[in-house]
Write an enzyme that holds these catalytic residues in place. Structure first.
Site, short mmCIF file in Angstrom:
data_model
loop_
_atom_site.label_atom_id
_atom_site.label_comp_id
_atom_site.label_asym_id
_atom_site.label_seq_id
_atom_site.Cartn_x
_atom_site.Cartn_y
_atom_site.Cartn_z
N LEU A 95 56.99 60.11 7.78
CA LEU A 95 57.59 61.44 7.87
C LEU A 95 57.96 62.04 6.52
O LEU A 95 58.64 63.06 6.45
CB LEU A 95 58.80 61.41 8.81
CG LEU A 95 58.47 60.96 10.24
CD1 LEU A 95 59.74 60.87 11.07
CD2 LEU A 95 57.45 61.87 10.89
N CYS A 96 57.49 61.42 5.43
CA CYS A 96 57.75 61.97 4.10
C CYS A 96 56.79 63.12 3.80
O CYS A 96 55.63 63.10 4.21
CB CYS A 96 57.57 60.89 3.03
SG CYS A 96 58.95 59.75 2.94
N HIS A 97 57.30 64.09 3.06
CA HIS A 97 56.47 65.23 2.64
C HIS A 97 55.63 64.84 1.42
O HIS A 97 56.11 64.09 0.57
CB HIS A 97 57.36 66.41 2.25
CG HIS A 97 58.13 66.97 3.38
ND1 HIS A 97 59.34 66.43 3.80
CD2 HIS A 97 57.87 68.01 4.20
CE1 HIS A 97 59.79 67.13 4.82
NE2 HIS A 97 58.91 68.10 5.09
N MET A 116 62.91 58.71 -1.73
CA MET A 116 61.91 57.80 -1.16
C MET A 116 60.85 57.43 -2.20
O MET A 116 60.37 56.30 -2.24
CB MET A 116 61.26 58.41 0.08
CG MET A 116 62.21 58.57 1.25
SD MET A 116 63.08 57.05 1.70
CE MET A 116 61.73 55.96 2.09
N GLU A 117 60.50 58.37 -3.06
CA GLU A 117 59.52 58.10 -4.10
C GLU A 117 60.07 57.11 -5.12
O GLU A 117 59.36 56.20 -5.56
CB GLU A 117 59.09 59.42 -4.77
CG GLU A 117 58.21 60.29 -3.91
CD GLU A 117 58.90 60.93 -2.71
OE1 GLU A 117 58.19 61.40 -1.80
OE2 GLU A 117 60.15 60.98 -2.66
N ASP A 159 52.97 39.53 -6.58
CA ASP A 159 51.55 39.22 -6.35
C ASP A 159 50.91 38.58 -7.58
O ASP A 159 50.17 37.60 -7.46
CB ASP A 159 50.80 40.50 -5.99
CG ASP A 159 49.32 40.25 -5.75
OD1 ASP A 159 48.99 39.34 -4.96
OD2 ASP A 159 48.50 40.96 -6.36
#
Length: 161
Positions: free
Chosen positions: A75-77, A113-114, A128
Site C-alpha cells: 500500500l505504499c505510494h 517506509m523508504e 547474505d
C-alpha cells in the site's frame, strides 16, 4: 489514538488518497544493527572478503530498495525520492555494524517506509554476503529515528539526538 489510515470504512485494505495533501519537503532517518563475530567484522572492514567490497554492495542494495519500496510494500505510494543515503558505522565494542539511512523528497506523503526499507535491505545484504563465514549474525533494532515534514511536522524517537 488515531484510526488506521490503510483501512476503509468496511475494514478493507486500501491505498490512502494523498491527492489533496500539500507538497512539502519531507525526510526520514532510520537505523538498524547487525551483530557479527569479531573475525567477520574484521574481514568486512579490511576488505578481505572474497565476495568483494561488502559495504559498497550493501549500500547500493539499500539505495535500490528505498527506490522500490512501493513495489515491495503493497500500500505504499511510488515516490520520486530526491536523496537516499545509507551509512555504516562499525562498532567493535558492540560487535557489529550500525546501519543508518536518510531519505528525502518533496511530495505529498512521508518517506519513513523508504528509510526503513533501505536499512532492512542493507542489513539483509550484509547477512547474505557474510553468512558463509558467520551464519549466526543477528539483525536488530530497525526503527525510524526521525521524520520531518507534512502536517505532523517534526518527530524524533526517544533517545535520539
Amino acid at each position: 489514538m488515531s484510526q488506521l489510515t490503510h483501512l476503509n470504512a468496511q475494514g478493507e485494505a486500501n491505498m490512502v488518497d494523498v491527492s489533496a495533501k500539500a507538497v512539502t519537503a519531507r525526510e526520514a532517518r532510520a537505523e538498524g544493527f547487525i551483530a557479527m563475530q569479531a573475525d567477520t567484522l574484521k574481514l568486512v572492514l579490511e576488505g578481505g572478503h572474497k565476495k568483494g567490497d561488502v559495504l559498497s554492495v550493501a549500500r547500493i542494495a539499500g539505495i535500490q530498495a528505498a527506490k522500490r519500496t512501493w513495489d515491495l510494500i503493497p500500500l505504499c505510494h511510488p515516490l520520486m525520492l530526491s536523496k537516499v543515503q545509507v551509512d555504516f558505522v562499525p562498532d567493535e565494542t558492540a560487535g557489529g555494524i550500525h546501519i543508518q539511512s536518510l531519505c528525502k523528497l518533496s511530495g505529498q506523503t512521508g518517506v519513513e517506509m523508504e528509510a526503513l526499507t533501505a536499512v532492512s535491505v542493507a542489513a539483509l545484504t550484509l547477512f547474505d554476503m557474510c553468512k558463509a563465514v558467520d551464519p549466526g549474525m543477528v539483525i536488530s533494532g530497525i526503527r525510524v529515528m526521525e521524520k520531518q515534514g507534512g502536517k505532523t511536522g517534526h518527530w524524533q524517537a526517544e533517545g535520539v539526538s
